[in-house]
Motif scaffolding. Structure first.
Motif, short mmCIF file in Angstrom:
data_model
loop_
_atom_site.label_atom_id
_atom_site.label_comp_id
_atom_site.label_asym_id
_atom_site.label_seq_id
_atom_site.Cartn_x
_atom_site.Cartn_y
_atom_site.Cartn_z
N ALA A 1 7.03 -5.99 -67.36
CA ALA A 1 6.64 -7.10 -66.64
C ALA A 1 5.83 -7.09 -65.48
N LEU A 2 5.17 -7.98 -65.14
CA LEU A 2 4.53 -7.91 -63.74
C LEU A 2 4.93 -8.99 -62.92
N ASP B 1 11.90 -7.98 -76.95
CA ASP B 1 11.18 -6.95 -76.50
C ASP B 1 11.15 -6.75 -74.97
N LEU B 2 11.58 -7.74 -74.33
CA LEU B 2 11.66 -7.48 -72.81
C LEU B 2 12.28 -6.21 -72.56
N LEU C 1 8.32 -13.24 -63.32
CA LEU C 1 7.80 -12.21 -63.95
C LEU C 1 6.92 -12.77 -65.20
N ALA C 2 5.93 -11.92 -65.62
CA ALA C 2 5.10 -12.19 -66.77
C ALA C 2 5.13 -11.11 -67.48
N TRP C 3 5.04 -11.33 -68.77
CA TRP C 3 4.89 -10.08 -69.51
C TRP C 3 4.62 -10.81 -71.19
N GLU D 1 13.81 -3.57 -62.02
CA GLU D 1 13.78 -2.83 -63.14
C GLU D 1 12.82 -3.07 -64.20
N LEU D 2 12.52 -4.47 -64.05
CA LEU D 2 11.40 -4.99 -65.19
C LEU D 2 10.07 -4.87 -64.62
#
Length: 177
Positions: A163-164, A157-158, A148-150, A127-128
């Protein structure tokens, strides 16, 4: 080109599925311990996180025995384990429940470790980071780690698609001789 600094600081969500559990007769699902493979793989997950420089500022962990023990064994591989919060909402949680828990994390936390269960964790990663579809959907086995990075000012805010997936690790421990 977008200046990423305007999007907020870089944050990492490290998702760890509990290690392989045992299925002893008469033991409630919540109380199932780790099996022999899980006892080997959980420390390997901790080493993998240390080697990938993904040590958390905070760990959120399911209250299930197998998740708690996974985190305990993984964290024993770090020089200074992070503070831990055991949250009963993470046991059997779906994506909306997982996101609700994550969004409560203080903005001072840059790297968050989430230890729990499938199918919720796998679905959260998908999902992210929709770009992770092939990598994660192939298999998100026990002891799997997704990083996951964002960018965002707070964990509130997530959101889906923000995210990547920067790393996917499936650590396996060695059988003692």
């Amino acid at each position: 080109m977008t200046d990423r600094r305007s999007l907020g600081p870089l944050r990492r969500l490290v998702v760890l599925r509990h290690a392989k559990s045992a299925w002893p007769t008469g033991v409630d699902d919540h109380d199932r311990p780790l099996g022999p493979r899980g006892l080997r793989d959980a420390p390997a997950a901790g080493r993998a996180l240390a080697e990938a420089d993904c040590l958390p500022d905070l760990a959120l962990c399911s209250t299930a025995e197998r998740a708690r023990r996974t985190l305990e064994l993984a964290a024993a591989e770090w020089g200074a384990p992070a503070p831990v919060r055991h949250d009963p909402r993470l046991y059997g949680a779906d994506v909306p429940e997982l996101l609700a828990v994550v969004r409560e994390v203080p903005p001072t936390v840059g790297t968050l470790l989430l230890v729990g269960h499938n199918p919720g964790l796998e679905e959260l990663v998908l999902e992210l980071a929709g770009d992770a579809l092939d990598t994660v959907r192939t298999k998100f086995p026990t002891s799997a780690v997704a990083v996951l990075a964002w960018h965002g000012d707070s964990w509130h805010d997530l959101a889906p698609g923000t995210a990547l997936l920067t790393d996917m690790i499936v650590p396996r421990g060695k059988t003692p001789r």
